[in-house]
Write a protein that holds these residues in place. Structure first.
Motif, mmCIF file in Angstrom:
data_model
loop_
_atom_site.group_PDB
_atom_site.id
_atom_site.type_symbol
_atom_site.label_atom_id
_atom_site.label_comp_id
_atom_site.label_asym_id
_atom_site.label_seq_id
_atom_site.Cartn_x
_atom_site.Cartn_y
_atom_site.Cartn_z
ATOM 1 N N GLU A 1 44.061 28.440 46.990
ATOM 2 C CA GLU A 1 44.333 29.612 47.849
ATOM 3 C C GLU A 1 43.011 30.319 48.194
ATOM 4 O O GLU A 1 42.254 30.716 47.302
ATOM 5 C CB GLU A 1 45.283 30.569 47.114
ATOM 6 C CG GLU A 1 45.611 31.854 47.851
ATOM 7 C CD GLU A 1 46.620 31.700 48.994
ATOM 8 O OE1 GLU A 1 47.002 30.558 49.337
ATOM 9 O OE2 GLU A 1 47.025 32.744 49.544
ATOM 10 N N VAL B 1 43.098 35.396 52.325
ATOM 11 C CA VAL B 1 43.140 36.763 51.814
ATOM 12 C C VAL B 1 41.716 37.309 51.833
ATOM 13 O O VAL B 1 40.788 36.672 51.308
ATOM 14 C CB VAL B 1 43.742 36.810 50.394
ATOM 15 C CG1 VAL B 1 43.554 38.198 49.764
ATOM 16 C CG2 VAL B 1 45.228 36.467 50.447
ATOM 17 N N LEU C 1 46.761 44.526 51.142
ATOM 18 C CA LEU C 1 47.622 44.204 49.992
ATOM 19 C C LEU C 1 47.393 45.282 48.934
ATOM 20 O O LEU C 1 46.388 45.997 48.978
ATOM 21 C CB LEU C 1 47.212 42.859 49.390
ATOM 22 C CG LEU C 1 47.697 41.582 50.078
ATOM 23 C CD1 LEU C 1 46.864 40.395 49.602
ATOM 24 C CD2 LEU C 1 49.164 41.333 49.778
ATOM 25 N N CYS D 1 45.649 41.577 44.204
ATOM 26 C CA CYS D 1 45.693 40.132 44.421
ATOM 27 C C CYS D 1 45.035 39.456 43.214
ATOM 28 O O CYS D 1 43.859 39.711 42.935
ATOM 29 C CB CYS D 1 44.961 39.773 45.708
ATOM 30 S SG CYS D 1 45.048 38.010 46.034
ATOM 31 N N GLY D 2 45.811 38.632 42.526
ATOM 32 C CA GLY D 2 45.312 37.977 41.314
ATOM 33 C C GLY D 2 44.360 36.835 41.638
ATOM 34 O O GLY D 2 43.265 36.746 41.077
ATOM 35 N N HIS D 3 44.782 35.960 42.562
ATOM 36 C CA HIS D 3 43.880 34.841 42.890
ATOM 37 C C HIS D 3 42.602 35.404 43.507
ATOM 38 O O HIS D 3 41.508 34.873 43.302
ATOM 39 C CB HIS D 3 44.563 33.826 43.820
ATOM 40 C CG HIS D 3 44.314 34.070 45.273
ATOM 41 N ND1 HIS D 3 45.159 34.809 46.080
ATOM 42 C CD2 HIS D 3 43.276 33.717 46.061
ATOM 43 C CE1 HIS D 3 44.649 34.890 47.295
ATOM 44 N NE2 HIS D 3 43.510 34.227 47.324
ATOM 45 N N ASN E 1 52.088 43.670 43.011
ATOM 46 C CA ASN E 1 52.845 43.626 44.271
ATOM 47 C C ASN E 1 54.305 43.511 43.852
ATOM 48 O O ASN E 1 54.601 43.190 42.689
ATOM 49 C CB ASN E 1 52.463 42.400 45.125
ATOM 50 C CG ASN E 1 51.055 42.494 45.687
ATOM 51 O OD1 ASN E 1 50.724 43.410 46.432
ATOM 52 N ND2 ASN E 1 50.203 41.539 45.339
ATOM 53 N N HIS F 1 57.187 40.027 48.619
ATOM 54 C CA HIS F 1 56.880 38.669 48.141
ATOM 55 C C HIS F 1 58.161 38.077 47.545
ATOM 56 O O HIS F 1 58.856 38.753 46.779
ATOM 57 C CB HIS F 1 55.833 38.677 47.036
ATOM 58 C CG HIS F 1 54.454 39.088 47.485
ATOM 59 N ND1 HIS F 1 54.121 40.380 47.826
ATOM 60 C CD2 HIS F 1 53.319 38.361 47.608
ATOM 61 C CE1 HIS F 1 52.833 40.430 48.157
ATOM 62 N NE2 HIS F 1 52.322 39.220 48.037
ATOM 63 N N CYS G 1 54.287 34.938 50.973
ATOM 64 C CA CYS G 1 53.474 36.159 51.065
ATOM 65 C C CYS G 1 53.980 37.032 52.221
ATOM 66 O O CYS G 1 54.708 36.553 53.097
ATOM 67 C CB CYS G 1 52.008 35.784 51.267
ATOM 68 S SG CYS G 1 51.354 34.845 49.867
ATOM 69 N N ASP H 1 51.603 30.988 49.198
ATOM 70 C CA ASP H 1 50.439 30.984 48.316
ATOM 71 C C ASP H 1 50.204 29.563 47.801
ATOM 72 O O ASP H 1 51.110 28.961 47.221
ATOM 73 C CB ASP H 1 50.685 31.952 47.149
ATOM 74 C CG ASP H 1 49.416 32.325 46.421
ATOM 75 O OD1 ASP H 1 48.470 31.514 46.406
ATOM 76 O OD2 ASP H 1 49.373 33.432 45.858
ATOM 77 N N SER I 1 48.071 28.927 45.477
ATOM 78 C CA SER I 1 47.861 29.072 44.032
ATOM 79 C C SER I 1 49.181 29.511 43.396
ATOM 80 O O SER I 1 50.148 29.813 44.099
ATOM 81 C CB SER I 1 46.775 30.124 43.765
ATOM 82 O OG SER I 1 47.324 31.432 43.784
ATOM 83 N N CYS J 1 49.740 32.281 42.305
ATOM 84 C CA CYS J 1 49.842 33.714 42.623
ATOM 85 C C CYS J 1 49.666 34.568 41.359
ATOM 86 O O CYS J 1 50.555 34.605 40.497
ATOM 87 C CB CYS J 1 51.178 34.038 43.300
ATOM 88 S SG CYS J 1 51.213 35.709 43.978
ATOM 89 N N GLY J 2 48.541 35.261 41.291
ATOM 90 C CA GLY J 2 48.240 36.049 40.087
ATOM 91 C C GLY J 2 49.201 37.198 39.874
ATOM 92 O O GLY J 2 49.652 37.437 38.740
ATOM 93 N N THR J 3 49.528 37.919 40.953
ATOM 94 C CA THR J 3 50.467 39.029 40.776
ATOM 95 C C THR J 3 51.887 38.483 40.567
ATOM 96 O O THR J 3 52.679 39.063 39.826
ATOM 97 C CB THR J 3 50.418 39.997 41.974
ATOM 98 O OG1 THR J 3 50.554 39.255 43.197
ATOM 99 C CG2 THR J 3 49.095 40.762 42.011
HETATM 100 O O1 PYC Z 1 47.311 35.878 43.658
HETATM 101 O O2 PYC Z 1 48.243 37.846 43.508
HETATM 102 C C1 PYC Z 1 47.923 36.866 44.141
HETATM 103 C C2 PYC Z 1 48.266 36.803 45.577
HETATM 104 C C3 PYC Z 1 48.963 37.722 46.297
HETATM 105 C C4 PYC Z 1 49.035 37.233 47.609
HETATM 106 C C5 PYC Z 1 48.381 36.023 47.650
HETATM 107 N N1 PYC Z 1 47.923 35.784 46.390
#
Ligand code: PYC
Length: 338
Positions: free
Chosen positions: A19, A65, A90, A93-95, A167, A234, A254, A260, A262, A264-266
């Motif tokens: 991502e 992002v 946003l 964002c974790g990633h 988020n 989300h 998203c 995403d 990845s 997604c960290g959040t």
């Molecule tokens: O990694 O939190 C995340 C994220 C939020 C939107 C896209 N990635």
């Protein structure tokens, strides 16, 4: 080409588990010295052209992002950041935090060790290993509603949880829908050789996006929100992992319609909060969340008083350095907006 009037914006691109994050390192707007929440509000209100110029086509895409690297309000913190995407700012964002950490390391602006980042939703700390790996400690995360059922157009009843991980997310286990036979998962995963459902993958993106968008429309239509009426923007779908070392695979829609790449960290933080609330994850216990691509974030939780603090670990790679040129003669200098 005349150089007169061209605005230059220096960016560093990276990806975290596939991502992309585009960090603005020079040439961004001056947002003053307020809190990141105040600066985010100003950024959204006054600098939407700039946001679009950085992440939207023709320089970017719906997937990117952006991360506006800012001076922190409190010099005791390492940095401040405002994250944004193809439609607006946003919250967190974790990633992107992992991407920013690795980017600051690449620039020689941070060394291995612990750092604190001011975000629009509070302080996020992260440990940087000096290479490509970052572990972030997110803002307190929690579930506000369990087992919420919505009538989804063309699908039927879908049940999920609503949780905050920086988020707002609606989390749906596609294998375990009340009222649906266990051998008919929501996304129709194909049975594997041994009769167990296989993980969904890139070939399924279109129908997963369609399903997640229908669910999000149903949430909106039914006035189902996060705390204080916040939009649940989300949608996170879960299925079986592709690799036996991992616990599940997700697909995250998203706010701007992209998915995403990845885990997604959040979104992983919101998942950890739900698992803990269900008594399925104790402090320190590892959860390995796989993305639709198979990239992995490792997650644990700890308790800080009544707060649940998720810790999410992932890797990022810097893959481009560029100077964006915003030419006033270019009809699309501020990007293409939908
Ligand atoms: O990694 O939190 C995340 C994220 C939020 C939107 C896209 N990635």
């Amino acid at each position: 080409m005349s150089d007169s009037g061209i605005r230059r914006v220096r960016v560093i691109d990276s990806h975290t588990g596939g991502e992309p994050t585009r960090v603005v390192v020079e040439g961004g707007p001056d947002l003053g010295r307020g809190t990141m929440a105040e600066r985010r509000e100003l950024f959204g209100r006054k600098f939407d052209d700039f946001r679009s110029a950085v992440v939207n086509e023709p320089r970017g895409s719906d997937v990117i992002v952006g991360a506006l690297w800012c001076e922190p309000a409190d010099p005791a913190n390492t940095a401040g950041v405002i994250f944004f995407n193809n439609i607006g700012p946003l919250w967190m964002c974790g990633h992107g935090t992992i991407g920013l950490g690795v980017t600051l390391g690449y620039l020689g602006r941070i060394q291995a060790g612990r750092h604190s980042l001011e975000t629009a939703v509070g302080i996020v700390t992260f440990d940087y290993d000096g290479g490509n790996r970052v572990s972030l400690e997110n803002v307190p995360s929690y579930r506000i509603a369990q087992g919420v059922t919505v009538d989804v157009d063309g699908v039927g009843q879908v049940t999920g949880d609503i949780a905050w991980g920086g988020n707002w997310f609606f989390l749906v286990d596609t294998r375990n829908q009340p009222g649906m036979p266990a051998d008919r998962p929501l996304v129709g995963t194909r049975p594997g050789r041994n009769g167990h459902p296989t993980a969904f993958g890139i070939a399924d993106v279109e129908r997963l996006s369609d399903l997640a968008k229908r669910i999000r429309r149903a949430l909106r239509a039914n006035g189902i929100t996060g705390a204080n009426g916040a939009e649940v923007d989300h949608v996170e779908l879960f299925g079986p992992p592709g690799h036996p070392d991992n616990h599940s695979r997700n697909f995250v829609l998203c706010p701007g319609g992209a998915y995403d790449r990845s885990p997604c960290g959040t979104g992983t933080s919101a998942k950890l909060a739900c698992l803990h609330a269900d008594g399925k994850l104790s402090p320190g216990q590892m959860w390995r969340q796989e993305s639709i691509l198979g990239s992995v974030f490792e997650g644990t939780v700890r308790l800080d008083g009544d707060n649940l603090i998720p810790r999410v670990t992932g890797t990022a790679y810097v893959n481009a350095e560029a100077t964006l040129l915003l030419d006033p003669n270019d009809p699309f200098q501020m990007g293409i907006r939908g």
